[in-house]
Design a protein around this motif. Structure first.
Motif, short mmCIF file in Angstrom:
data_model
loop_
_atom_site.label_atom_id
_atom_site.label_comp_id
_atom_site.label_asym_id
_atom_site.label_seq_id
_atom_site.Cartn_x
_atom_site.Cartn_y
_atom_site.Cartn_z
N GLU A 226 0.83 -1.21 0.00
CA GLU A 226 0.00 0.00 0.00
C GLU A 226 0.86 1.26 0.00
O GLU A 226 0.57 2.23 -0.71
CB GLU A 226 -0.94 0.00 1.21
CG GLU A 226 -2.09 -0.99 1.04
CD GLU A 226 -2.89 -1.18 2.31
OE1 GLU A 226 -4.08 -1.56 2.21
OE2 GLU A 226 -2.33 -0.97 3.41
N LEU A 227 1.94 1.26 0.77
CA LEU A 227 2.83 2.42 0.77
C LEU A 227 3.47 2.59 -0.60
O LEU A 227 3.59 3.71 -1.11
CB LEU A 227 3.90 2.28 1.84
CG LEU A 227 4.92 3.44 1.92
CD1 LEU A 227 4.20 4.77 2.20
CD2 LEU A 227 5.97 3.17 3.00
N ALA A 228 3.88 1.47 -1.23
CA ALA A 228 4.47 1.54 -2.56
C ALA A 228 3.48 2.11 -3.57
O ALA A 228 3.85 2.91 -4.44
CB ALA A 228 4.95 0.16 -3.00
N ALA A 229 2.21 1.71 -3.45
CA ALA A 229 1.19 2.22 -4.37
C ALA A 229 0.93 3.71 -4.13
O ALA A 229 0.74 4.47 -5.08
CB ALA A 229 -0.10 1.42 -4.20
N LEU A 230 0.91 4.13 -2.87
CA LEU A 230 0.71 5.55 -2.56
C LEU A 230 1.84 6.39 -3.16
O LEU A 230 1.61 7.50 -3.66
CB LEU A 230 0.65 5.75 -1.05
CG LEU A 230 -0.64 5.32 -0.36
CD1 LEU A 230 -0.46 5.28 1.15
CD2 LEU A 230 -1.79 6.26 -0.73
N GLU A 231 3.06 5.86 -3.11
CA GLU A 231 4.19 6.58 -3.70
C GLU A 231 4.11 6.58 -5.21
O GLU A 231 4.26 7.63 -5.85
CB GLU A 231 5.51 5.96 -3.25
CG GLU A 231 6.72 6.65 -3.86
CD GLU A 231 8.04 5.97 -3.50
OE1 GLU A 231 9.09 6.44 -4.00
OE2 GLU A 231 8.01 4.99 -2.74
N LYS A 232 3.83 5.43 -5.80
CA LYS A 232 3.79 5.33 -7.26
C LYS A 232 2.72 6.22 -7.86
O LYS A 232 2.91 6.83 -8.92
CB LYS A 232 3.56 3.88 -7.67
CG LYS A 232 3.58 3.67 -9.18
CD LYS A 232 3.42 2.20 -9.53
CE LYS A 232 3.47 2.01 -11.06
NZ LYS A 232 3.30 0.57 -11.43
N ALA B 27 4.77 11.42 -1.43
CA ALA B 27 6.07 11.54 -2.09
C ALA B 27 7.17 11.58 -1.05
O ALA B 27 7.11 12.38 -0.11
CB ALA B 27 6.11 12.81 -2.93
N PRO B 28 8.18 10.74 -1.17
CA PRO B 28 9.32 10.83 -0.25
C PRO B 28 10.03 12.16 -0.45
O PRO B 28 9.98 12.75 -1.53
CB PRO B 28 10.21 9.66 -0.66
CG PRO B 28 9.83 9.37 -2.07
CD PRO B 28 8.39 9.71 -2.21
N ARG B 29 10.67 12.65 0.60
CA ARG B 29 11.36 13.95 0.52
C ARG B 29 12.49 13.90 -0.48
O ARG B 29 12.86 14.91 -1.07
CB ARG B 29 11.89 14.31 1.91
CG ARG B 29 12.21 15.78 2.09
CD ARG B 29 10.97 16.62 1.96
NE ARG B 29 11.22 18.02 2.26
CZ ARG B 29 11.68 18.90 1.38
NH1 ARG B 29 11.95 18.52 0.14
NH2 ARG B 29 11.86 20.17 1.70
N VAL B 30 13.05 12.73 -0.71
CA VAL B 30 14.09 12.53 -1.71
C VAL B 30 13.91 11.12 -2.25
O VAL B 30 13.50 10.22 -1.54
CB VAL B 30 15.50 12.72 -1.09
CG1 VAL B 30 15.80 11.66 -0.04
CG2 VAL B 30 16.58 12.70 -2.17
N ARG B 31 14.21 10.94 -3.53
CA ARG B 31 13.95 9.65 -4.18
C ARG B 31 15.19 8.78 -4.33
O ARG B 31 15.12 7.72 -4.93
CB ARG B 31 13.31 9.88 -5.54
CG ARG B 31 11.93 10.55 -5.44
CD ARG B 31 11.19 10.58 -6.76
NE ARG B 31 9.88 11.18 -6.61
CZ ARG B 31 8.79 10.55 -6.20
NH1 ARG B 31 8.88 9.26 -5.89
NH2 ARG B 31 7.64 11.16 -6.09
N ALA B 32 16.31 9.22 -3.83
CA ALA B 32 17.53 8.42 -3.93
C ALA B 32 17.37 7.12 -3.13
O ALA B 32 16.99 7.15 -1.96
CB ALA B 32 18.72 9.21 -3.42
N SER B 33 17.67 6.01 -3.76
CA SER B 33 17.46 4.71 -3.11
C SER B 33 18.37 4.49 -1.91
O SER B 33 18.04 3.71 -1.00
CB SER B 33 17.68 3.58 -4.13
OG SER B 33 19.02 3.64 -4.65
N LYS B 34 19.50 5.21 -1.86
CA LYS B 34 20.44 5.01 -0.75
C LYS B 34 20.02 5.74 0.52
O LYS B 34 20.62 5.53 1.57
CB LYS B 34 21.84 5.46 -1.17
CG LYS B 34 22.47 4.57 -2.25
CD LYS B 34 23.90 4.98 -2.53
CE LYS B 34 24.54 4.07 -3.57
NZ LYS B 34 25.95 4.43 -3.83
N VAL B 35 19.01 6.61 0.42
CA VAL B 35 18.53 7.32 1.60
C VAL B 35 17.54 6.41 2.32
O VAL B 35 16.50 6.03 1.77
CB VAL B 35 17.85 8.65 1.22
CG1 VAL B 35 17.27 9.33 2.45
CG2 VAL B 35 18.86 9.57 0.53
N LYS B 36 17.85 6.05 3.55
CA LYS B 36 17.03 5.08 4.29
C LYS B 36 15.82 5.72 4.97
O LYS B 36 14.86 5.03 5.28
CB LYS B 36 17.89 4.37 5.34
CG LYS B 36 19.14 3.69 4.79
CD LYS B 36 18.79 2.71 3.67
CE LYS B 36 20.03 2.04 3.10
NZ LYS B 36 19.71 1.16 1.94
#
Length: 550
Positions: free
Chosen positions: A327-333, A338-347
């Motif tokens: 559900e969180l993945a769908a809300l983002e997609k 929206a995450p504050r930054v989309r870089a995958s290395k940011v935890k």
């Protein structure tokens, strides 16, 4: 007698002398090494019928530490004798008699050089005080010293301390600063920009100019104007914190952060912090300088730095809003969270307030529904089954086209349900009207959707901005209607954010309320962006908005 004394120098208080009507520190005029022009002295001897030594005359300007050339003969001033004891040093007749043979034999002569602009300026200023440059507002002592020190920075010469410079540094510094305070600042900016190493602090970058203005001449008011120019340059090129003392003055407010100082202040690693700053447009992804030299506006991005330590990871976000991982993945997609930054290395990219605000909206007014009632389904199931996106479902709920329910005894996103038959009816209407361009151009987003995501609801305004050539987009044809429409790549989106802001993006960036942002922009007279008289709705130039928000 007054004229003779003006060229000799008269003591005036503690380690001070007056010379040619201006005040100097004594060591600028008194030195164990007595210099002169041997050509001048030979000419004196040649026109005298008496003793040669008695005919030779020492010139007053030869005493000046910052004078390096006899303008009349284009000959460098050379050491004639050295005496630490003033009585011996100023026994001119005796000392000239000792070097008379060397002077007459041309043994002391050196290769000549053409007078520089500095040499001619100094000669004229000493002779009659004439000075039509901005240096006329300042003392000879301060100007000549600053020119030498600035020139040493450009030529990377060592500070000669109490010895005499060759004249190259004076000429270089004079040429760099003669254009006025602005020209001097540009010269200092060039020195600062050339200091790209991780340990390139102001002391190293500006060399003796910094150290002398910070210590030896700190109490000399004649240097205040030059010290202020250097101080402003330092504050614009280094991350100086509030409370630090720069050239004798305490810094009241930090202007810039470096990646290193921001990491220290927030407690977030520099590598992670850099992702946020790049996405916010604070620094460039192509900036290859070390963290200590990657600077960004501290005030414009203060809210971002304050927010980053409060961000959470996906597990904490799911727990806070009662959502599953899918559900969180769908809300983002689907662009609802929206995450504050989309870089995958940011935890920890998630802002809890976004999720809690969404849940407050969803849970308000939801009707109780039994968990066993098969006529209802969760929003994720409705999305996956119908082909609608979560944005379609939430829009319909807000408009009253879908009735929302909440499973009895449950909380969070997973507990919100909608009636299946209502979803099917909505899908029949929405999907039939939806163009199939997404499948034709995977990885692109429609300009209309992006415009709405940044608060530009009037599609015509955003289309006009694109068609005016002010923000990039790709023009394609609708596969069914054959009508043109615009699509945007990630690069196009980043280009828009680098140049423009809207109330929506400013609110996300600063955490301020839209009303507060509007008031600040209005107070600073920041107008909506226009081009050739055409306006494009509530969109502003980023640089103007950020200046206003400082």
């Amino acid at each position: 007698m007054e004229e003779l004394l003006s060229w000799t120098g008269v003591r005036c208080g503690d380690v001070r002398m007056t010379f040619r009507g201006e005040l100097y520190v004594s060591r600028a005029l008194r030195n164990p090494v007595m210099r002169g022009c041997p050509v001048c002295l030979r000419e004196d001897a040649a026109i005298s019928d008496g003793p040669v030594g008695a005919a030779m005359v020492m010139r007053g300007d030869w005493q000046m530490r910052e004078a390096t050339l006899c303008v009349r003969h284009s000959h460098p001033l050379v050491p004639l004798w050295k005496a630490s004891n003033p009585r011996n040093r100023f026994d001119i007749g005796a000392r000239l008699h000792e070097v008379e043979a060397e002077i007459l034999s041309e043994a002391l002569d050196q290769p000549g050089r053409e007078p520089s602009t500095y040499d001619l300026w100094l000669d004229r200023r000493l002779q009659d005080g004439e000075d039509d440059t901005w240096f006329g507002e300042h003392s000879i002592f301060a100007v000549t010293t600053v020119c030498r020190l600035l020139g040493q920075g450009f030529l990377r010469e060592e500070d000669p301390d109490d010895s005499f410079a060759s004249g190259r540094s004076h000429a270089a510094g004079f040429e760099a600063a003669i254009g006025g305070a602005g020209a001097m600042r540009e010269a200092l900016d060039r020195l600062a920009a050339s200091a790209s190493g991780p340990l390139a602090e102001p002391k190293k970058s500006f060399g003796p100019l910094y150290s002398r203005l910070a210590r030896e001449y700190l109490g000399e008011r004649a240097f205040d104007a030059f010290r202020l120019i250097l101080r402003e340059c330092i504050l614009d090129h280094w991350p100086i914190a509030a409370g630090e003392v720069v050239l004798g003055a305490e810094v009241s407010e930090r202007r810039f952060h470096s990646l290193r100082t921001a990491a220290a202040e927030t407690g977030v690693g520099a590598e992670v912090l850099e992702y946020f700053l790049i996405e916010a447009g604070a620094i460039s992804a192509q900036d290859g300088r070390p963290p200590a030299r990657k600077l960004f506006d501290a005030q414009a991005h203060a809210s971002l730095l304050a927010e980053i330590p409060t961000l959470v990871g996906p597990i904490a976000m799911r727990d806070a809003i009662g959502a599953t991982r899918q559900e969180l993945a769908a809300l983002e997609k689907d662009g609802l969270l929206a995450p504050r930054v989309r870089a995958s290395k940011v935890k920890n990219p998630w802002r809890l307030s976004d999720g809690l605000e969404l849940m407050s909206d969803l849970e308000e007014g939801a009707r109780p529904v039994s968990a066993e009632d098969g006529n209802w389904e969760t929003l994720l199931l409705a999305r996956n089954r119908s082909g609608l996106c979560l944005g379609d479902l939430l829009k319909a709920i807000r408009e009253g086209a879908l009735t929302k329910g909440q499973q009895a005894g449950a909380k969070g996103f997973h507990s919100i349900v909608v009636r299946k038959r209502d979803v099917d009816a909505l899908a029949a209407v929405v999907l039939s009207a939806r163009p199939d361009v997404g499948r034709m151009l995977p990885g692109f987003v429609s300009a209309a959707s992006f415009g709405r995501s940044v608060g530009l609801r009037d599609h015509g305004d955003f289309t006009a901005l694109i068609e005016a050539g002010q923000t990039p987009a790709l023009r394609v044809l609708h596969p069914k209607t054959n009508r043109p429409q615009y699509r945007m790549t990630q690069a196009d989106i980043e280009a828009f954010h680098r140049r423009f802001v809207t109330m929506t993006t400013l609110a996300a960036q600063t955490g301020m309320h839209r009303n507060s942002l509007g008031a600040k922009l209005a107070a600073a007279r920041v107008a909506r962006f226009s081009h050739d008289g055409q306006e494009f709705g509530p969109v502003y130039l980023r640089r103007e908005a950020e200046i206003a928000l400082r």
